[in-house]
Design a protein around this motif. Structure first.
Motif, PDB file in Angstrom:
ATOM      1  N   VAL A 420       0.866  -1.151   0.251  1.00 42.03           N
ATOM      2  CA  VAL A 420       0.066  -0.177   0.156  1.00 42.03           C
ATOM      3  C   VAL A 420       0.815   1.409   0.071  1.00 42.03           C
ATOM      4  CG1 VAL A 420      -2.150  -0.951   0.864  1.00 42.03           C
ATOM      5  CG2 VAL A 420      -0.368  -0.068   2.361  1.00 42.03           C
ATOM      6  N   CYS A 421       2.154   1.104   0.102  1.00 38.43           N
ATOM      7  CA  CYS A 421       3.147   2.258   0.024  1.00 38.43           C
ATOM      8  C   CYS A 421       2.935   3.201   0.934  1.00 38.43           C
ATOM      9  CB  CYS A 421       2.998   2.995  -1.185  1.00 38.43           C
ATOM     10  SG  CYS A 421       4.417   3.802  -1.554  1.00 38.43           S
ATOM     11  N   SER A 422       2.433   2.680   2.283  1.00 37.39           N
ATOM     12  CA  SER A 422       2.103   3.543   3.428  1.00 37.39           C
ATOM     13  C   SER A 422       2.063   2.672   4.586  1.00 37.39           C
ATOM     14  CB  SER A 422       0.688   4.204   3.255  1.00 37.39           C
ATOM     15  OG  SER A 422       0.367   4.988   4.443  1.00 37.39           O
ATOM     16  N   ALA A 423       1.428   3.022   5.619  1.00 41.56           N
ATOM     17  CA  ALA A 423       1.457   2.131   6.930  1.00 41.56           C
ATOM     18  C   ALA A 423       0.133   2.086   7.308  1.00 41.56           C
ATOM     19  CB  ALA A 423       1.985   3.020   8.179  1.00 41.56           C
ATOM     20  N   PHE A 424      -0.361   0.846   7.901  1.00 38.58           N
ATOM     21  CA  PHE A 424      -1.419   0.048   8.220  1.00 38.58           C
ATOM     22  C   PHE A 424      -1.732   0.702   9.783  1.00 38.58           C
ATOM     23  CE2 PHE A 424      -0.759  -3.541   5.081  1.00 38.58           C
ATOM     24  CZ  PHE A 424      -1.660  -2.983   4.407  1.00 38.58           C
ATOM     25  N   VAL A 425      -0.393   0.883  10.550  1.00 42.58           N
ATOM     26  CA  VAL A 425      -0.639   1.190  11.758  1.00 42.58           C
ATOM     27  C   VAL A 425       0.590   1.950  12.089  1.00 42.58           C
ATOM     28  CG1 VAL A 425      -1.929  -1.086  12.429  1.00 42.58           C
ATOM     29  CG2 VAL A 425       0.728  -0.988  12.404  1.00 42.58           C
ATOM     30  N   GLY A 426       0.415   3.152  13.060  1.00 41.09           N
ATOM     31  CA  GLY A 426       1.416   3.926  13.281  1.00 41.09           C
ATOM     32  C   GLY A 426       1.429   4.801  14.277  1.00 41.09           C
ATOM     33  N   GLY A 427       1.837   6.125  14.076  1.00 42.26           N
ATOM     34  CA  GLY A 427       1.527   7.145  14.987  1.00 42.26           C
ATOM     35  C   GLY A 427       0.377   7.895  14.939  1.00 42.26           C
ATOM     36  N   CYS A 428       0.097   8.803  16.127  1.00 47.37           N
ATOM     37  CA  CYS A 428      -1.213   9.427  16.269  1.00 47.37           C
ATOM     38  C   CYS A 428      -0.673  10.538  17.280  1.00 47.37           C
ATOM     39  CB  CYS A 428      -2.262   8.594  17.050  1.00 47.37           C
ATOM     40  SG  CYS A 428      -3.753   9.650  17.436  1.00 47.37           S
ATOM     41  N   PRO A 429      -0.651  11.677  16.997  1.00 49.97           N
ATOM     42  CA  PRO A 429      -0.142  12.816  17.759  1.00 49.97           C
ATOM     43  C   PRO A 429      -1.045  13.212  19.022  1.00 49.97           C
ATOM     44  CG  PRO A 429      -1.215  13.841  15.828  1.00 49.97           C
ATOM     45  CD  PRO A 429      -1.128  12.160  15.700  1.00 49.97           C
ATOM     46  N   LEU A 430      -2.296  12.424  19.350  1.00 50.06           N
ATOM     47  CA  LEU A 430      -3.108  12.604  20.282  1.00 50.06           C
ATOM     48  C   LEU A 430      -3.081  11.615  21.083  1.00 50.06           C
ATOM     49  CD1 LEU A 430      -6.357  13.556  18.096  1.00 50.06           C
ATOM     50  CD2 LEU A 430      -4.382  15.073  18.647  1.00 50.06           C
ATOM     51  N   LEU A 431      -2.143  10.602  21.133  1.00 51.58           N
ATOM     52  CA  LEU A 431      -2.124   9.415  21.861  1.00 51.58           C
ATOM     53  C   LEU A 431      -0.864   9.319  22.608  1.00 51.58           C
ATOM     54  CD1 LEU A 431      -4.039   6.569  19.767  1.00 51.58           C
ATOM     55  CD2 LEU A 431      -4.912   8.100  21.582  1.00 51.58           C
ATOM     56  N   PRO A 432      -0.789   8.638  23.744  1.00 49.54           N
ATOM     57  CA  PRO A 432       0.518   8.343  24.200  1.00 49.54           C
ATOM     58  C   PRO A 432       1.446   7.473  23.771  1.00 49.54           C
ATOM     59  CG  PRO A 432      -1.271   8.207  25.999  1.00 49.54           C
ATOM     60  CD  PRO A 432      -1.775   8.152  24.703  1.00 49.54           C
ATOM     61  N   VAL A 433       2.350   6.950  24.036  1.00 44.62           N
ATOM     62  CA  VAL A 433       3.116   6.092  23.601  1.00 44.62           C
ATOM     63  C   VAL A 433       3.707   5.151  24.458  1.00 44.62           C
ATOM     64  CG1 VAL A 433       5.731   5.496  22.574  1.00 44.62           C
ATOM     65  CG2 VAL A 433       4.421   7.636  21.730  1.00 44.62           C
ATOM     66  N   TYR A 434       3.634   3.796  24.246  1.00 42.68           N
ATOM     67  CA  TYR A 434       3.811   2.787  25.381  1.00 42.68           C
ATOM     68  C   TYR A 434       4.777   2.027  24.755  1.00 42.68           C
ATOM     69  CZ  TYR A 434      -0.882   3.836  27.709  1.00 42.68           C
ATOM     70  OH  TYR A 434      -1.508   4.734  28.268  1.00 42.68           O
ATOM     71  N   SER A 435       5.649   1.723  25.593  1.00 39.37           N
ATOM     72  CA  SER A 435       6.786   0.831  25.213  1.00 39.37           C
ATOM     73  C   SER A 435       6.488  -0.583  24.512  1.00 39.37           C
ATOM     74  CB  SER A 435       7.940   0.466  26.564  1.00 39.37           C
ATOM     75  OG  SER A 435       8.998  -0.466  26.295  1.00 39.37           O
ATOM     76  N   GLY A 436       6.875  -0.774  23.213  1.00 39.58           N
ATOM     77  CA  GLY A 436       6.924  -1.988  22.475  1.00 39.58           C
ATOM     78  C   GLY A 436       5.384  -1.965  21.918  1.00 39.58           C
ATOM     79  N   GLU A 437       4.855  -0.827  21.753  1.00 38.71           N
ATOM     80  CA  GLU A 437       3.518  -0.783  21.275  1.00 38.71           C
ATOM     81  C   GLU A 437       3.334   0.081  19.901  1.00 38.71           C
ATOM     82  OE1 GLU A 437       0.483  -1.733  24.161  1.00 38.71           O
ATOM     83  OE2 GLU A 437      -0.736  -0.141  23.382  1.00 38.71           O
ATOM     84  N   ILE A 438       2.779  -0.228  19.063  1.00 37.01           N
ATOM     85  CA  ILE A 438       2.479   0.961  18.119  1.00 37.01           C
ATOM     86  C   ILE A 438       1.104   1.682  18.433  1.00 37.01           C
ATOM     87  CG2 ILE A 438       1.890   1.093  15.696  1.00 37.01           C
ATOM     88  CD1 ILE A 438       3.656  -1.255  15.024  1.00 37.01           C
TER      89      ILE A 438
END
Length: 658
Positions: A420-438
């Motif tokens: 798809v020349c992109s990402a199915f799962v990835g970043g969101c500037p509204l959510l926290p980042v958890y270790s080991g988790e997309i």
């Protein structure tokens, strides 16, 4: 499942200024829709697919030569058609971000060459190359292929061809000759753009003989545009030097609007078990997807400086071009990420003031193992986000970023693909980042984890599937009548559902954990083990530089699970180290994760695009003909296969004796 550590959360200001927030405000005003948070927005986007993509058409003010009739047809995947009767041009959307206030491209290479290319210079070069292409009689739909490093000329060539409706395809010069021919011959190009060689890891690689062989094998090529990158030049039929091809004084590029589903470029599968699949994407699908992902999930804004470490042979090169759609400057680097030091990419971030830096999980882990401290060595204050892809980033990699780069960095581990020349799962500037988790599933991507009965599961490991169409799914595979190879690649396991081939778990927080490729899964006594779990544990052993694991099913329900390791210089595999590796794996996971044997090999076999080749190695060890298990030309280091072929012979001899 353990609750992972929260490593970062966005400030209120970060959320307020995010492109995603601007879009949500726009939806409220124009569609009278309001959402409590990202998950509610995602649910709406996949439950109302046509309305969601229509909203993006309006939000991004897509330039079309004619209005569309239908947002999407009711045909099931892979036959869904999008924005029927519309006509667009990708490059036209790039150039509407023209600005004299910032460079379009920043470039650096191993030799210390650095340059900025203004929007004005980019426009003139594109227009000038188009003048030559038109003079040579090139038409919409004709193929232009490139055998180039990640240099500005590649971007210029793509935009020039795209503006004229030509179809782009590229391979990097580290590809073997057969690998290039296997790819380009399928699409019968009329134009080839090439260098005479390249540099990597402090060495020069002369490619003149290979280029001559490639040209000879592509009888449809009428013009060969030569960039004398090593200053040796070439002597092949139909050649035109780059400076001559861009010598016209044309100023304004041409933008021919093509149907929404007209091909933009052809990308390729790894080709480990046969001729690579020629995955063909559409002008409109790629435009809509890259605008969506880069604006909302990568939060790329006008004036940013966006970088991914990539070659022209990996889809991340194509993805990176999309940052120009957002008004960002793109940063290109040609060379090794670890030369002259392991921290070369952080050096680049300092040098160019990079805002969004993308790399691979392998690079992050290599820095971690080398005890690199880039946060102390370089000024990385301009970095907003760090992206990681290519393979699952282990929790230790997450932790290292926050310990060594900075606590205020937004880490976006992503996963998608050439498909798809992109990402199915990835970043969101509204959510926290958890270790080991997309962080999240991308908007408009109806992604789930399926169990063996084809039922969606939460907080369980399952097959990653997509249950609704996306505009950036391939329009077809080149030379695939009836879409037979296309359907076989994604739709055989679950009819009407795209099976991507990854083991994933969707966490209670709606984050994603990826456990590795499902076709390389370690199945021990009915217990499925993701290869990434083994690699995570082995990565914690400092004596090990790299590793590969497979599990071979034998008769009577028995299994043989060898772990292959590459030792760091000066280390040896003795009983002490074997015990250390096994105890590290056992304490991190379960006794089932402990290998039956640990074997030292000189290097791990990787595909040209940097993927470990567990499945082909497994097939070889199970006695399959190596020529049918994997195409050597698809590998970066095919010579290492000899080790596995010899080992397979020993295994089979022992079985016969027993």
């Amino acid at each position: 499942m353990d609750h992972p550590k929260q490593l970062w959360k966005p400030t209120q200001q970060f959320k307020d200024e995010a492109g995603l927030t601007t879009y949500m405000t726009w939806l409220q005003k124009n569609y009278h829709l309001s959402f409590s948070g990202y998950q509610e927005l995602w649910s709406w986007s996949v439950e109302n697919i046509a309305t969601f993509w229509e909203s993006l058409w309006k939000y991004f003010d897509i330039i079309s030569g004619s209005p569309y009739e239908q947002v999407m047809t009711t045909d099931p995947m892979p036959d869904t058609r999008w924005f029927t009767k519309s006509s667009i041009n990708f490059a036209e959307h790039i150039f509407r971000k023209y600005s004299d206030d910032r460079p379009a491209i920043l470039f650096s290479n191993e030799q210390g060459v650095s340059k900025e290319i203004s929007w004005s210079a980019l426009k003139n070069s594109v227009a000038s190359l188009q003048h030559s292409l038109k003079k040579w009689g090139m038409n919409p739909g004709d193929r232009m292929v490139a055998f180039l490093p990640n240099i500005p000329e590649a971007t210029i060539s793509f935009l020039a061809g795209n503006g004229l409706g030509m179809v782009w395809s590229s391979c990097s010069p580290d590809f073997g000759t057969t690998a290039v021919i296997d790819r380009f011959a399928q699409i019968e190009p009329r134009v080839l753009i090439t260098v005479d060689g390249y540099h990597y890891g402090g060495k020069a690689f002369d490619k003149r003989a290979e280029v001559a062989e490639i040209v000879k094998a592509l009888p449809t090529v009428e013009k060969v545009i030569v960039i004398p990158y090593l200053n040796t030049g070439l002597d092949v039929p139909q050649q035109v030097m780059w400076d001559e091809a861009v010598s016209s004084e044309a100023i304004d590029p041409t933008f021919i609007k093509m149907p929404f589903d007209h091909p933009i470029w052809v990308l390729y599968s790894s080709g480990t078990t046969g001729i690579p699949k020629a995955i063909t994407h559409s002008q409109g699908g790629v435009l809509m997807e890259l605008l969506k992902y880069l604006t909302f999930h990568n939060d790329v804004k006008e004036g940013d400086r966006s970088f991914w470490y990539t070659t022209t042979g990996w889809m991340m090169w194509n993805y990176l071009q999309g940052a120009l759609l957002c008004g960002a400057s793109i940063v290109l680097y040609d060379g090794s990420p670890a030369y002259p030091e392991i921290d070369q990419l952080w050096n680049l971030a300092d040098k160019f003031g990079i805002t969004h830096l993308g790399t691979s999980a392998g690079y992050v882990v290599a820095n971690m193992k080398a005890s690199a401290q880039p946060g102390k060595k370089f000024d990385l204050s301009g970095l907003v986000s760090i992206g990681s892809t290519g393979s699952p980033l282990p929790p230790e990699g997450f932790d290292w970023i926050y310990e060594e780069i900075g606590s205020d960095i937004w880490l976006t581990s992503i996963s998608g693909g050439t498909d798809v020349c992109s990402a199915f799962v990835g970043g969101c500037p509204l959510l926290p980042v958890y270790s080991g988790e997309i962080q999240c599933r991308a908007l408009g991507c109806d992604l789930h984890a399926y169990n063996e009965e084809g039922e969606p599961v939460l907080d369980e490991v399952g097959e990653m599937v997509i249950t609704s169409p996306m505009p950036s799914m391939p329009v077809y595979f080149w030379n695939d009548p009836g879409k037979e190879r296309y359907r076989a690649s994604y739709f055989e396991e679950f009819p009407g559902v795209w099976r991507h081939g990854d083991w994933i778990r969707i966490t209670p927080r709606q984050g994603i954990v990826i456990y590795g490729r499902s076709d390389a899964t370690l199945n021990r006594g009915g217990i499925r083990i993701g290869t990434s779990e083994i690699y995570r544990a082995v990565d914690a052993v400092p004596e090990i530089a790299d590793s590969l694991i497979v599990c071979i099913e034998r008769e009577k329900g028995e299994f043989y699970m060898p772990l292959f390791v590459v030792l760091r210089q000066g280390e040896k595999l003795d009983e002490t180290l074997i015990k250390k590796i096994n105890s590290t794996i056992r304490s991190a996971y379960t006794p089932r994760h402990v290998p039956d044997e640990i074997l030292v090999i000189p290097e791990i076999p990787y595909t040209i695009s940097g993927k470990k080749t567990e499945a082909p190695v497994k097939k070889i060890l199970m006695g399959k003909d190596p020529a049918k298990a994997i195409k050597k030309d698809a590998l970066r280091n095919p010579q290492v296969l000899e080790y596995f072929i010899e080992l397979a012979n020993k295994i089979n001899e022992n079985n016969i004796r027993n």
